[in-house]
Design an enzyme around this catalytic site. Structure first.
Site, PDB file in Angstrom:
ATOM      1  N   LYS A 236     -12.682  -0.233   5.654  1.00  0.00           N
ATOM      2  CA  LYS A 236     -12.834  -1.031   4.450  1.00  0.00           C
ATOM      3  C   LYS A 236     -14.019  -1.981   4.550  1.00  0.00           C
ATOM      4  CE  LYS A 236      -9.064   0.911   3.131  1.00  0.00           C
ATOM      5  NZ  LYS A 236      -9.097   1.967   2.101  1.00  0.00           N
TER       6      LYS A 236
ATOM      7  N   ILE B 199      -6.800  -5.124   7.880  1.00  0.00           N
ATOM      8  CA  ILE B 199      -7.859  -4.156   7.582  1.00  0.00           C
ATOM      9  C   ILE B 199      -8.888  -4.685   6.585  1.00  0.00           C
ATOM     10  CG2 ILE B 199      -6.660  -2.979   5.713  1.00  0.00           C
ATOM     11  CD1 ILE B 199      -7.675  -0.350   6.702  1.00  0.00           C
TER      12      ILE B 199
ATOM     13  N   TYR C  89       0.842  -1.195   0.000  1.00  0.00           N
ATOM     14  CA  TYR C  89       0.000   0.000   0.000  1.00  0.00           C
ATOM     15  C   TYR C  89       0.886   1.256   0.000  1.00  0.00           C
ATOM     16  CZ  TYR C  89      -2.753   3.568   2.640  1.00  0.00           C
ATOM     17  OH  TYR C  89      -3.351   4.711   3.101  1.00  0.00           O
TER      18      TYR C  89
ATOM     19  N   ASP D 126      -1.467  -6.232   9.421  1.00  0.00           N
ATOM     20  CA  ASP D 126      -2.537  -5.272   9.126  1.00  0.00           C
ATOM     21  C   ASP D 126      -3.668  -6.060   8.483  1.00  0.00           C
ATOM     22  OD1 ASP D 126      -4.237  -3.310   8.206  1.00  0.00           O
ATOM     23  OD2 ASP D 126      -2.652  -2.000   7.480  1.00  0.00           O
TER      24      ASP D 126
END
Lengths: 474, 420
Positions: free
Chosen positions: B258, B221, B134, B219
């Protein structure tokens, strides 16, 4: 190799200080009128709980604001997706307008120079990140808000060098104190990047005079450094005389400086709705700067602490209701003034004086005459007595880096009036039980701490209060 | 409404760095640096979108935003009427347990990742991150923390999975530059790959960090955006199976941005198995607390189990359908994607269409996609992908009709290129 970073393992979060220890004790034994009437009363928390009814009634009359609706239409989707770090335009417009109102509309603010952050805690740290490198320093007049030790220094690795202020002139910042602090920083090989003032002051509750502000501006101009003015308490000015609170923005304006002048670009203002509106939970802070690079960098940094769009929207509705905000500002000030008067008179009854002040959610109380010796050890001893015996959590001056022992910050806006009365009664009882003649107290008190001197000290304060335009004591 | 951030002009930044003299009051290196990373095509594409956004009626030839990993497919479900831990458990189908006392809320995952970095590493230290990653990490992990990112190179030969060899290689490279490695940070499911990390890989990664005595940040997410629940293994499950032995080096990041599509509300969380990290994170969270108004809303939403179960299930299904529609449309255009099973995007292989199999070639194609085809997709180089030609295309942040328009535009573009 150490498993966690230095930041994680060091003490710079400052949370071992008495400021926070007092809170912990309070939490273990919190006063409650019904369930725990002998518990500790919290007077160490600078919160404004006096005007919630005004906010609640506004909310009841304006359900769309919290209901994700605009003109009856759902804007849930729009808000849920809104994460633009430039902030919700209608909120910023309403906020700068409110900031202007608080300053009697003597100055205006440009929303494009305002950066929103999750609380003033985030705004102040962000500003330091923008202005200084690790190892550099800021000068702060003492006494100052204990949280600054964490907020300005912890992750930024910046140093604070105190500007020593004294009660002999009501803790006003002087030129020599500024120069002295600057020299001390220089001796420690610290590069000074700026001065941070809190106006109105925490913990003093006083407002900076025009002379002080002029002095500070001249100083930062001369040294080629920044001036940060934390104006988080600007809406808590309860002294209704005109010109009681002068924002640094106003002084700049009065100097006829353009917004993009060198000096203007070096002056930055911090604000928040946590104190004026009593909404610390909503995490609404802001920093204001005439320097484009600062605004640009701070805007990006605000990614690390954006204000919830849900909250931005609610407050944009509330703050753009000018009829409401005008009424709120006036009513809130009245209530703060009443509280202030009550606590000052209650303390006077106990033979305790306060620093005359015009703003804030607290007063700065002079308990030097109650110390067993003119030392910080004695101050700590007194603080502990007040915490554990009198069951009041107040903040000792040492936690605020005050240079003189014996001063305490006492909050008055975070409790009901009955609770305040009870607190004042407890103080009176405590003082009465420790009057001279009580053998258990020990003998090393100088004559100036006799009860006669307490009375004359009190008279001095009364005179000061009258001359500052306060109502005569009832 | 244009949902994104406006990016600073590159020229302004250069000017501010070069023009600060000793006479001027300086700003910090952090303020003047480029490490906020906003000069990359990832963000330039957004700017182009902002200036000319597609609208079905008002601006049918505008740029379609496909660089935005947002989940807008399940909004209506949220208009019905708890606690983060139980929600995280639900997402993992109850296969992992979370202790609410280990949860620290932050204003978004952006804040959570930065906060963890401040806690786990000193300035100058390194975190190892698998590529492609990312683009925001360049700012979130490095900018104010002063910490470095060293890439764990992954490539298409094995579907970009992390290998022990790649981990070792990254570790050595960091050491070669005299950087202390403090941990590995993975995103699972991966952004931009849109795929979950396999259990065996997670075990390998955990063994690796254990052998080096460093941290592991996972992570997660996108954990609620896995199309089929059974295909996601959380690091929490790996730890649970090992009786949490050695777990105090592991920290999980999560957010509602998200899975619930609520990026505006700024709700992120750190979950750590390390007590000291939890304590420190809680203190540091003062800089980035979640609005209590928002916490209140979400507590009631998340503790409504009937609602959350239905939401998770329906959301997965809609994402899966969008994914299928997208890759089918791309296949018809002659574009293959990495086999994905999660996320709000797919990872497209456009290398056959590069004039030059280089980063420049990729950027040239990206330029055409943005300015001619009017699609904002993210080039792999902005994600630090070592192989040119890969692009991330988001599919969940628009209506189905708009997605069809986008797929048609790609189809026509490729068909045209084939003719030329």
């Amino acid at each position: 190799m150490k498993f966690l970073s230095r930041k994680a393992t060091c003490n710079s979060h400052g949370q071992d200080s008495s400021y926070f220890l007092g809170w912990q004790e309070y939490e273990k034994n919190a006063y409650d009128e019904i369930t725990n009437p002998s518990g500790i009363i919290q007077m160490g928390l600078a919160e404004n709980q006096l005007s919630f009814d005004l906010l609640e009634s506004w909310m009841a009359n304006n359900p769309d604001a919290a209901g994700f609706k605009r003109n009856g239409q759902s804007i849930f989707r729009e808000l849920a997706l809104f994460q633009d770090y430039h902030g919700l335009p209608e909120f910023k417009n309403a906020l700068v307008q409110f900031m202007s109102q608080i300053r009697g509309n003597k100055v205006t603010f440009d929303p494009s120079k305002l950066v929103l952050t999750a609380g003033a805690t985030s705004a102040s740290e962000t500003l330091i990140f923008c202005l200084a490198n690790p190892g550099e320093a800021f000068l702060l007049p003492t006494p100052y808000y204990p949280g600054f030790d964490r907020d300005l220094k912890w992750r930024t690795e910046v140093e604070i060098v105190p500007i020593h202020c004294s009660s002999s002139n009501n803790f006003i910042v002087t030129k020599s104190a500024l120069e002295d602090a600057y020299q001390r920083a220089h001796k420690r090989n610290l590069k000074v990047k700026g001065v941070v003032i809190t106006n109105p002051s925490n913990p003093l509750g006083t407002t900076s005079t025009r002379e002080e502000l002029d002095l500070l501006l001249d100083f930062v101009q001369d040294k080629n450094i920044h001036l940060i003015s934390d104006e988080i308490y600007s809406g808590t000015v309860f002294n209704s005389s005109p010109n009681k609170f002068i924002s640094v923005a106003q002084v700049l304006k009065d100097r006829n400086l353009a917004d993009n002048s060198e000096l203007s670009k070096r002056v930055h203002i911090l604000y928040s709705l946590s104190k004026d509106l009593g909404l610390p939970g909503f995490r609404v802070g802001a920093l204001y700067s005439n320097d484009d690079t600062v605004v640009s960098a701070a805007t990006k940094m605000s990614s690390f602490g954006l204000i919830s769009s849900q909250t931005q929207y609610l407050l944009s509705c509330m703050l753009s209701d000018q009829k409401f905000t005008s009424h709120y500002i006036v009513e809130n000030q009245k209530r703060l003034k009443n509280r202030y008067d009550k606590i000052v008179s209650g303390l006077r009854n106990a033979g305790i004086g306060v620093l005359p002040s015009d703003a804030g959610l607290f007063c700065y109380v002079d308990m030097r005459h109650l110390l067993s010796s003119n030392t910080f050890e004695a101050e700590m001893e007194l603080w502990k007595k007040i915490l554990y015996q009198v069951k009041l959590n107040i903040s000792p001056g040492a936690a605020c880096h005050c240079t003189e022992p014996g001063w305490f910050r006492v909050c008055f806006a975070n409790m009901s009036e009955d609770t305040l009365s009870l607190a004042l009664q407890r103080i009176k009882d405590f003082v009465d039980s420790t009057k001279p003649g009580d053998e258990s107290r020990g003998s090393s008190r100088s004559s100036r701490h006799s009860s006669r001197s307490v009375m004359s000290l009190t008279k001095k304060w009364v005179l000061r209060l009258s001359s500052n335009g306060h109502e005569p004591e009832r | 409404m244009a949902p994104i951030v406006e990016m600073i002009n590159i020229i302004d930044d250069e000017e501010s760095i070069s023009s600060s003299t000793s006479d001027e009051v300086c700003l910090s290196n952090v303020a003047n640096s480029d490490t906020h990373g906003e000069n990359s095509p990832y963000f330039a594409g957004w700017k182009a979108y902002d200036e000319n956004p597609y609208n079905e009626i008002d601006n049918p030839s505008g740029v379609i935003q496909m660089g935005l990993a947002e989940n807008q497919v399940s909004f209506d479900l949220l208009e019905q009427g708890h606690a983060m831990a139980s929600f995280m458990e639900e997402i993992r189908g109850g296969r992992a347990k979370f202790d609410p006392n280990r949860i620290v809320l932050t204003a978004g995952a952006t804040a959570a990742n930065e906060l963890l970095t401040f806690i786990l590493a000193n300035p100058g230290d390194a975190l190892l991150v698998p590529t492609p990653y990312y683009p925001g990490f360049d700012r979130d992990l490095r900018w104010r923390t002063g910490v470095q990112i060293v890439a764990i190179h992954c490539d298409s030969s094995n579907n970009f999975q992390v290998t022990t060899q790649a981990l070792e290689d990254a570790y050595k490279r960091a050491q070669g530059k005299n950087m202390k490695v403090r941990g590995v940070l993975i995103t699972n499911p991966s952004n931009p790959l849109g795929a979950t990390i396999q259990r065996e890989t997670l075990e390998e990664i955990f063994d690796f960090v254990t052998s080096k005595n460093i941290h592991l940040v996972s992570d997660e997410i996108y954990s609620g955006s896995v199309f089929s629940s059974s295909e996601f293994t959380s690091i929490a499950q790996v730890l649970q199976a090992r009786d949490y032995k050695g777990a105090d080096r592991v920290h999980i990041v999560y957010s509602l941005s998200k899975d619930l599509g609520l990026p505006g509300f700024r709700v992120g969380t750190i979950y750590s198995y390390n007590d000291k990290v939890v304590t420190t994170a809680r203190r540091m969270s003062s800089f980035t607390l979640v609005s209590s108004q928002t916490q209140n809303l979400l507590a009631s939403m998340l503790s409504d189990n009937e609602f959350t179960q239905n939401y998770i299930k329906t959301n997965r299904e809609r994402l899966r359908r969008r994914y299928e529609m997208t890759i089918e449309g791309l296949r018809r255009a002659g574009i293959e994607c990495l086999r994905g099973n999660a996320g709000l995007f797919c990872w497209m292989n456009m290398s056959p269409f590069l004039d030059d199999n280089t980063r420049e070639g990729e950027l040239a194609l990206w330029n055409s996609m943005l300015h001619q085809v009017k699609l904002n997709i993210s080039p792999g180089s902005s994600c630090h992908c070592s192989e040119p030609g890969w692009f991330r295309m988001c599919f969940a942040n628009m209506s189905e009709q708009t997605l069809e328009v986008a797929l048609k535009r790609i189809h026509d573009f490729i068909a045209q290129r084939r003719k030329d």
